[in-house]
Enzyme design. Structure first.
Site, PDB file in Angstrom:
ATOM      1  N   ASP A 151      49.729  43.032  35.716  1.00 53.95           N
ATOM      2  CA  ASP A 151      49.360  41.837  34.955  1.00 53.95           C
ATOM      3  C   ASP A 151      47.870  41.536  35.077  1.00 53.95           C
ATOM      4  OD1 ASP A 151      49.635  41.161  37.647  1.00 53.95           O
ATOM      5  OD2 ASP A 151      50.562  39.212  37.251  1.00 53.95           O
ATOM      6  N   TYR A 152      47.334  41.703  36.278  1.00 59.01           N
ATOM      7  CA  TYR A 152      45.916  41.418  36.508  1.00 59.01           C
ATOM      8  C   TYR A 152      45.040  42.400  35.735  1.00 59.01           C
ATOM      9  CZ  TYR A 152      41.571  40.462  39.071  1.00 59.01           C
ATOM     10  OH  TYR A 152      40.265  40.134  39.406  1.00 59.01           O
ATOM     11  N   ALA A 153      45.366  43.706  35.825  1.00 60.85           N
ATOM     12  CA  ALA A 153      44.583  44.710  35.102  1.00 60.85           C
ATOM     13  C   ALA A 153      44.652  44.464  33.595  1.00 60.85           C
ATOM     14  CB  ALA A 153      45.077  46.116  35.437  1.00 60.85           C
ATOM     15  N   SER A 155      45.081  41.670  32.084  1.00 57.52           N
ATOM     16  CA  SER A 155      44.277  40.481  31.762  1.00 57.52           C
ATOM     17  C   SER A 155      42.789  40.787  31.804  1.00 57.52           C
ATOM     18  CB  SER A 155      44.617  39.340  32.725  1.00 57.52           C
ATOM     19  OG  SER A 155      44.098  39.561  34.026  1.00 57.52           O
TER      20      SER A 155
END
Length: 279
Positions: A151-153, A155
């Site tokens: 999810d972080y990557a 985003s």
């Protein structure tokens, strides 16, 4: 021509702690009026008070930048901004099937959609005045996907694309506003507790103070992109390799195990309080 910060109004999202706090202090030291938006009311007020006590000008407001209506209302009160630093961000550090739907949604709303709400609120004014800067704090995870950061990557890949496309629009419009994309690897703040690399001399844990200094200089020098450390700048070139070879290279440098010892926000809240919240 340098863009001097003295007398400018600088808005920093997530400006209460970590990298955001350092950016607030350093832009204030350049003579800028600093506006801090953060969900941490106490820390935001403390950072603003620190600037005021040193003779600077600062204010803090408790704003959730993922809340579109809250951003609209706060922007109407805030007034004109010359430099916008989109710094607010969160990281869950969970594998795809371990993260909750709520965590995934929150990551994408704070790290990606908030860029649109906040930038749209102030960019028109910058364009009409013919000057300004929009800074997007992305990440090296916006250049390469890392296990346990789906999810972080995602985003941060989106944040990188957002800033690059915005740069193109500003160039087409011959605007005096600049778009600066910042892609650091993991910082020495609480947000990245436990992140490890196989070769720390090549991929060190970056000093947030030094990163803040480079960002401020990048604004002044009208830079378009900052990627740190130097090894990360080779990632776009390495993508010309066969995918299997690229993945093998990433594994060799420890990308697959970097998050194995990561302390998530939930884990940190169960242990001891940290001086820095997510940047």
């Amino acid at each position: 021509m340098r863009y001097h910060l003295k007398g400018r109004r600088v808005l920093i999202t997530g400006g209460a702690n970590g990298l955001g706090r350092l950016l607030a202090l350093q832009t204030a030291a350049r003579g800028a009026e600093v506006v801090i938006w953060d969900t941490d009311e106490e820390a935001g007020r403390a950072t603003a008070d620190e600037i005021l006590s040193s003779g600077g000008v600062a204010s803090a407001a408790t704003i959730d930048v993922a809340d579109r209506e809250a951003v609209h209302a706060a922007a109407a009160i805030c007034g004109e901004i010359d430099v916008l630093i989109n710094n607010a961000g969160i990281i869950s550090g969970r594998r795809l099937l371990d993260a909750t739907e709520e965590e995934i949604s929150e990551t994408l709303h704070v790290n990606t959609l908030a860029l649109f709400w906040v930038t749209r609120a102030f960019l028109g004014g910058m364009n009409s005045r013919g000057h300004g800067a929009v800074v997007t704090i992305a990440s090296s995870a916006g250049l390469v996907g890392i296990p346990q950061l789906t999810d972080y990557a995602a985003s941060k890949f989106a944040a990188f694309g957002f800033a690059e496309a915005l740069r193109g629009e500003l160039r087409q419009d011959r605007s005096g506003v600049t778009s600066l994309t910042v892609c650091p690897s993991h910082l020495d703040t609480a947000q990245f507790d436990g992140v490890r690399t196989r070769f720390p001399l090549l991929l060190p844990r970056l000093s947030a103070t030094r990163v803040a200094e480079k960002v401020v200089r990048g604004i002044e020098r009208r830079r378009s992109q900052l990627i740190m450390p130097p090894l990360v700048r080779t990632i776009p070139v390495a993508r010309a390799m066969n995918v299997r070879h690229f993945d093998a290279m990433m594994s060799f440098f420890g990308a697959g195990t970097a998050m194995d010892s990561f302390n998530s926000r939930e884990q940190r809240s169960r242990t001891s309080p940290q001086p820095d919240s997510p940047d």
